[in-house]
Design a protein around this motif. Structure first.
Motif, PDB file in Angstrom:
ATOM      1  N   GLU A   1       0.840  -1.200   0.000  1.00  0.00           N
ATOM      2  CA  GLU A   1       0.000   0.000   0.000  1.00  0.00           C
ATOM      3  C   GLU A   1       0.877   1.252   0.000  1.00  0.00           C
ATOM      4  N   ARG A   2       1.896   1.223   0.834  1.00  0.00           N
ATOM      5  CA  ARG A   2       2.816   2.357   0.888  1.00  0.00           C
ATOM      6  C   ARG A   2       3.502   2.551  -0.457  1.00  0.00           C
ATOM      7  N   LEU A   3       3.925   1.442  -1.093  1.00  0.00           N
ATOM      8  CA  LEU A   3       4.596   1.535  -2.383  1.00  0.00           C
ATOM      9  C   LEU A   3       3.678   2.116  -3.455  1.00  0.00           C
ATOM     10  N   GLU A   4       2.440   1.627  -3.506  1.00  0.00           N
ATOM     11  CA  GLU A   4       1.520   2.134  -4.517  1.00  0.00           C
ATOM     12  C   GLU A   4       1.236   3.630  -4.316  1.00  0.00           C
ATOM     13  N   HIS A   5       1.090   3.984  -3.028  1.00  0.00           N
ATOM     14  CA  HIS A   5       0.867   5.406  -2.734  1.00  0.00           C
ATOM     15  C   HIS A   5       2.068   6.248  -3.160  1.00  0.00           C
ATOM     16  N   LEU A   6       3.277   5.772  -2.813  1.00  0.00           N
ATOM     17  CA  LEU A   6       4.487   6.518  -3.169  1.00  0.00           C
ATOM     18  C   LEU A   6       4.676   6.584  -4.684  1.00  0.00           C
ATOM     19  N   ALA A   7       4.411   5.482  -5.375  1.00  0.00           N
ATOM     20  CA  ALA A   7       4.583   5.455  -6.836  1.00  0.00           C
ATOM     21  C   ALA A   7       3.639   6.447  -7.500  1.00  0.00           C
ATOM     22  N   GLU A   8       2.383   6.490  -7.031  1.00  0.00           N
ATOM     23  CA  GLU A   8       1.424   7.437  -7.595  1.00  0.00           C
ATOM     24  C   GLU A   8       1.861   8.884  -7.334  1.00  0.00           C
ATOM     25  N   LYS A   9       2.332   9.071  -6.088  1.00  0.00           N
ATOM     26  CA  LYS A   9       2.789  10.407  -5.730  1.00  0.00           C
ATOM     27  C   LYS A   9       3.999  10.823  -6.559  1.00  0.00           C
ATOM     28  N   PHE A  10       4.939   9.872  -6.779  1.00  0.00           N
ATOM     29  CA  PHE A  10       6.132  10.155  -7.579  1.00  0.00           C
ATOM     30  C   PHE A  10       5.742  10.589  -8.988  1.00  0.00           C
ATOM     31  N   HIS A  11       4.878   9.790  -9.637  1.00  0.00           N
ATOM     32  CA  HIS A  11       4.507  10.099 -11.030  1.00  0.00           C
ATOM     33  C   HIS A  11       3.721  11.407 -11.126  1.00  0.00           C
ATOM     34  N   GLN A  12       2.926  11.694 -10.083  1.00  0.00           N
ATOM     35  CA  GLN A  12       2.171  12.948 -10.104  1.00  0.00           C
ATOM     36  C   GLN A  12       3.121  14.154 -10.015  1.00  0.00           C
ATOM     37  N   LYS A  13       4.032  14.100  -9.055  1.00  0.00           N
ATOM     38  CA  LYS A  13       4.987  15.206  -8.900  1.00  0.00           C
ATOM     39  C   LYS A  13       5.913  15.303 -10.119  1.00  0.00           C
ATOM     40  N   ALA A  14       6.324  14.136 -10.651  1.00  0.00           N
ATOM     41  CA  ALA A  14       7.192  14.146 -11.835  1.00  0.00           C
ATOM     42  C   ALA A  14       6.480  14.782 -13.030  1.00  0.00           C
ATOM     43  N   ALA A  15       5.201  14.458 -13.175  1.00  0.00           N
ATOM     44  CA  ALA A  15       4.433  15.037 -14.294  1.00  0.00           C
ATOM     45  C   ALA A  15       4.326  16.552 -14.148  1.00  0.00           C
ATOM     46  N   ILE A  16       4.060  17.012 -12.906  1.00  0.00           N
ATOM     47  CA  ILE A  16       3.973  18.469 -12.678  1.00  0.00           C
ATOM     48  C   ILE A  16       5.304  19.145 -12.981  1.00  0.00           C
ATOM     49  N   HIS A  17       6.387  18.515 -12.498  1.00  0.00           N
ATOM     50  CA  HIS A  17       7.703  19.095 -12.733  1.00  0.00           C
ATOM     51  C   HIS A  17       8.053  19.111 -14.221  1.00  0.00           C
TER      52      HIS A  17
END
Length: 898
Positions: free
Chosen positions: A396-412
């Motif tokens: 669960e932590r990994l999926e949350h972190l992965a989603e968060k990573f891709h979201q922030k990466a997309a914004i950046h």
């Protein structure tokens, strides 16, 4: 006149019998001389049946005994003893001396001869000769017959009555009239050798045929010479009693050996049946133990498998398999384990009761081995369940972190798009001074924006690093994207630095700076960053596990909303700067460019982002409220499970304590106790729906991914183990009472004795643990009258008893061991010596036995059982195929090895 007296007090009972029988014989002979003919035939045949063993016989009973030689030979044959050497002379004195030697030998056997002298025998006195022969028959053929404490004539008559009782038309009441129809003779033969007589074909009205049939069969198959003619018996009103008794005594001696063999065979069959039953129980235990251990061996590797899954869904499938194992596959194995312990205890009790050595299972199949394997299995279960829960949290932590990573990466990546082109253009080379200054100010704003984005890049790198540390399955693509972002960020930094240097070189040539544009740019940039951060936060995914966490997020969101009025004032102030620029430009006739030279942030973009942010606020409100409702629901599940778990836990604890008291305070007969315990067991099992109900609540808890519960200290695993222990304890208590019943019935112990033993045991069991320590057990023995005081002799006796009741030196004596010891002290059991004596009878007093003898005397299956297990006999008196029954008998009782 002939009188027969015992020579000593030991045969005084026979004295009266001899006298009465002889008086009858004398009177009857005077009344009916025809009896003398019957006696001559019978006595002559009886004498010849023994003399032929010495290779001779007589023809005339009063003539052939006159010289005393054959008389002495007859006595030697029937007694097995040597008489004095006879005189071989032909004179009268030699004959008298020989007869006297024979009469002296008869007298030495406890018979006093009155009125019978050697001269009458030498002179051929028929009456005296018949009287002497009858005396010999009484002494050597009839006197030793004993049936149920009766002897001689009464014993022989009782034996005949017993053997002929089942036969129709046979009623033996005496030794004369009862035998006239011949059916009694045929019944005796048929009772012992049914293959020789077709009894149902005989008719009571055909005595001649009946008698001849019995006499011929006895002579041909039983080695009993024909002593009477059928016509002599039928033609006499009352057959001679002495003749009939003599004839019948031959049947008794012919069949007495078969009676002993039958008794011996029955004893051996009983012992072998017990042994075969015990061996079957041992085989059943070995198979059940082997199957259970094999199941545990196959199950533990599955529980120890820690292969990681990529998604929560895949891991939840494993969790479902584990739940299936717990509820479907394991419960039957719990029953098998309990049954295994009960079977082992019952087998050991039966072995003790039958005086057999204790059962030692094969290596690795002891009850302790099974308990150890079971403990390992439960340890693996616990570890596997904890691992699954930990993995679910990790994924669960990994999926949350992965989603968060891709979201922030997309914004950046969206923000950096085109930045390299902007930083590499050389627009300042053709711009005016004011434009250059504007470019410089614009670049300073960009640097401010770039610095503001530094935190996002660091966050992206930190999230990527955490994904790697948590072993995220798609870490390679994350690393590639993160590396690209970092490299691009380094390039942007370098390009920014070079462009700034270029703008600063031309700054001296450019002076026209619009302060309002600059102020706008400086205030718009951080406000724009704040809005982007706010939108990012409003879109940020969250995961919580309890109400406190979601309430914290709601509190933070409310705090954020409280800052919106102040933020709106800042937005309006920024828009007011742009409005002032337009007013000044219009009032002064200044022609403005289409865009702020210091920033790319337009008032329209600020308003657009503000509207988007304001639209996201209620969406965030709804998401947080939904999560709050979910956590409230989860809290209800926790409370529901806790209420049921607390009730079940208290019930199990109370019942465990209650069973402890019941096992100590049980009253009534053992059967009543057993009935009460089984009813109590049914009462306990009726609580099973509550356990199943709790399992249902626990399933809902797991499906909701709830990992903690502050309302109860009980876990489902704790309650499962407690429930299994409760059921096992009840089963063991029932088994203990069953074994006590088995001990009582097998050993003949009264109910009162068992109560006394239980009262003594409970009195000294001060801590109610169900076992006595050594000092408590010694005090108990002293109270029962055993001499185990603290001296050398008492200590030795106590150590001997402890070796019996505590062979493994645990220091604790159980009630079952105490009962076994007391029953062993007060009852008798079969021994190896008794079985050896029985085999010796079957073997005809030999030190070995043959396979044919075993097959003749024992049932087929038990005969083959003995043949397969008896060792060859190695004694010097052995014959080919001889078997050693002595070592076999001692092995049955653990005194040697088979």
């Amino acid at each position: 006149m002939v009188d027969y007296h015992a020579a000593n007090n030991q045969s005084s009972g026979g004295v009266q019998t001899y006298m009465e029988q002889e008086n009858d014989w004398d009177r009857d002979l005077l009344l009916d001389p025809a009896w003398e003919k019957q006696q001559r035939k019978t006595f002559t045949a009886w004498c010849n049946s023994h003399l032929r063993k010495a290779g001779t016989q007589i023809e005339n009973i009063e003539e052939d005994f006159r010289d005393g030689l054959k008389l002495m030979l007859l006595l030697e044959v029937i007694s097995g003893e040597r008489l004095p050497k006879p005189e071989r002379g032909k004179m009268r004195v030699h004959k008298i001396n020989n007869v006297n030697k024979a009469l002296d030998f008869i007298a030495s056997k406890g018979v006093k001869l009155v009125s019978i002298g050697a001269e009458e025998i030498v002179d051929g006195n028929a009456k005296m000769t018949l009287g002497m022969i009858w005396t010999i028959i009484l002494r050597f053929a009839i006197q030793d017959i004993s049936v149920e404490e009766t002897s001689a004539k009464e014993g022989l008559l009782l034996w005949c009555q017993r053997k002929t009782a089942p036969y129709k038309n046979v009623n033996v009441q005496n030794f004369h009239i009862s035998w006239k129809d011949g059916l009694a003779f045929n019944a005796l033969i048929h009772r012992h050798r049914p293959d020789l007589i077709d009894y149902d074909s005989l008719r009571k009205d055909d005595p001649i045929t009946n008698l001849n049939n019995a006499f011929e069969v006895a002579e041909k198959h039983l080695d009993i010479p024909k002593m009477l003619d059928a016509e002599d018996i039928v033609g006499t009103l009352r057959p001679d009693e002495k003749a009939i008794m003599t004839y019948v005594s031959c049947f008794y001696h012919a069949f007495s050996g078969a009676q002993k063999a039958e008794t011996a065979a029955n004893r051996i069959c009983k012992v072998l049946a017990v042994n075969q039953e015990n061996e079957q129980m041992m085989e059943d235990y070995e198979k059940l133990a082997s199957d259970l251990l094999e199941w545990i061996r196959r199950t533990i590797p599955w529980l120890e498998n820690r292969t990681q899954e990529k998604t929560v869904k895949d891991l939840q499938a494993k969790q479902e398999d584990f739940r299936d194992y717990r509820t479907v596959h394991k419960p039957p194995k719990v029953q098998e384990k309990c049954q295994l312990e009960i079977s082992f205890n019952t087998l050991q009790t039966k072995l003790r009761l039958s005086n057999r050595p204790a059962f030692m299972p094969s290596e690795g199949r002891m009850v302790s081995d099974i308990n150890t394997a079971w403990h390992n299995l439960e340890g693996a279960e616990k570890g596997y369940e904890e691992w699954i829960l930990s993995e679910i949290r990790r994924l669960e932590r990994l999926e949350h972190l992965a989603e968060k990573f891709h979201q922030k990466a997309a914004i950046h990546e969206s923000w950096t798009d085109g930045k390299e082109a902007m930083l590499t253009q050389k627009d300042y080379e053709t711009s005016s001074l004011s434009e250059v200054k504007a470019l410089l100010r614009k670049h300073e704003a960009f640097e401010s924006d770039l610095a503001a984005h530094q935190d996002r890049v660091e966050q992206i790198a930190a999230i990527a690093q955490e994904l790697n540390e948590l072993d995220y399955y798609d870490a390679a693509s994350v690393n590639t994207r993160c590396q690209k972002i970092c490299e691009q960020w380094d390039i942007l930094g370098s390009l920014t630095h070079r462009r700034k240097e270029s703008l600063e070189r031309t700054e001296k040539q450019l002076e026209s700076i619009d302060e309002l544009y600059l102020e706008y740019a400086k205030r718009a940039a951080p406000f724009n960053n704040w809005m982007e951060g706010a939108m990012e936060d409003l879109q940020d995914m969250f995961i919580v596990h309890n109400i406190e966490e979601i309430q914290g997020l709601i509190s933070a969101h409310e705090q954020f909303k409280s800052t919106l009025p102040e933020a709106n004032k800042e937005r309006e102030a920024i828009q007011a700067i742009q409005a002032e620029v337009q007013r000044i430009a219009q009032s002064n006739g200044i022609k403005l460019s289409s865009a702020n030279p210091y920033t790319t942030i337009t008032p329209q973009s600020i308003d657009s982002k503000w509207e988007k942010a304001m639209a996201m606020v209620p969406q965030r409100d709804n998401a947080l409220q939904h999560e709050l409702n979910k956590q409230n629901s989860n809290d209800t599940l926790r409370a529901t499970f806790a209420a049921q778990a607390n009730a079940v836990g208290a019930y199990i604890q109370a019942k465990m304590e209650e069973i402890g008291r019941i096992s100590i305070e049980m009253n009534g007969t053992l059967e009543d106790q057993l009935t009460d315990l089984k009813e109590y067991q049914k009462t306990i099992m009726s609580y099973m729906p509550e356990i199943n109900k709790l399992e249902g609540h626990h399933q809902h808890i797991q499906e909701a991914l709830i990992f903690d519960n502050q309302y109860t200290s009980y876990t489902m695993e704790h309650l499962r183990v407690g429930w299994e222990q409760l059921l096992t304890t009840i089963a063991r208590t029932i088994n203990e009472v069953e074994n006590q019943i088995l001990t009582r019935d097998a050993k003949g112990i009264s109910q009162e004795q068992l109560f006394e033993y239980r009262a003594s045991f409970n009195h000294f069991d001060k801590d109610h643990s169900g076992g006595l320590k050594a000092e408590e057990f010694k005090a108990c023995l002293i109270s029962l009258g055993y001499d185990v005081e603290n001296d050398k002799q008492g200590d030795g006796e106590f150590n001997r008893i402890m070796g019996i009741v505590d062979p493994n030196s645990t220091g604790v004596v159980t009630f079952q061991a105490f009962i076994d010891f007391m029953s062993r002290e007060t009852t008798d059991t079969d021994t190896a010596d008794q079985v050896i004596a029985s085999f010796k009878i079957l073997a005809g007093d030999k030190n070995f036995i043959t396979a044919d003898e075993l097959r003749r005397e024992l049932p087929p299956d038990q005969a083959e059982y003995c043949i397969a297990r008896m060792a060859p006999y190695a004694g010097p008196d052995g014959v080919p195929g001889a078997l050693d029954y002595m070592s076999f008998s001692t092995a049955l009782y653990g005194e040697s090895d088979l």
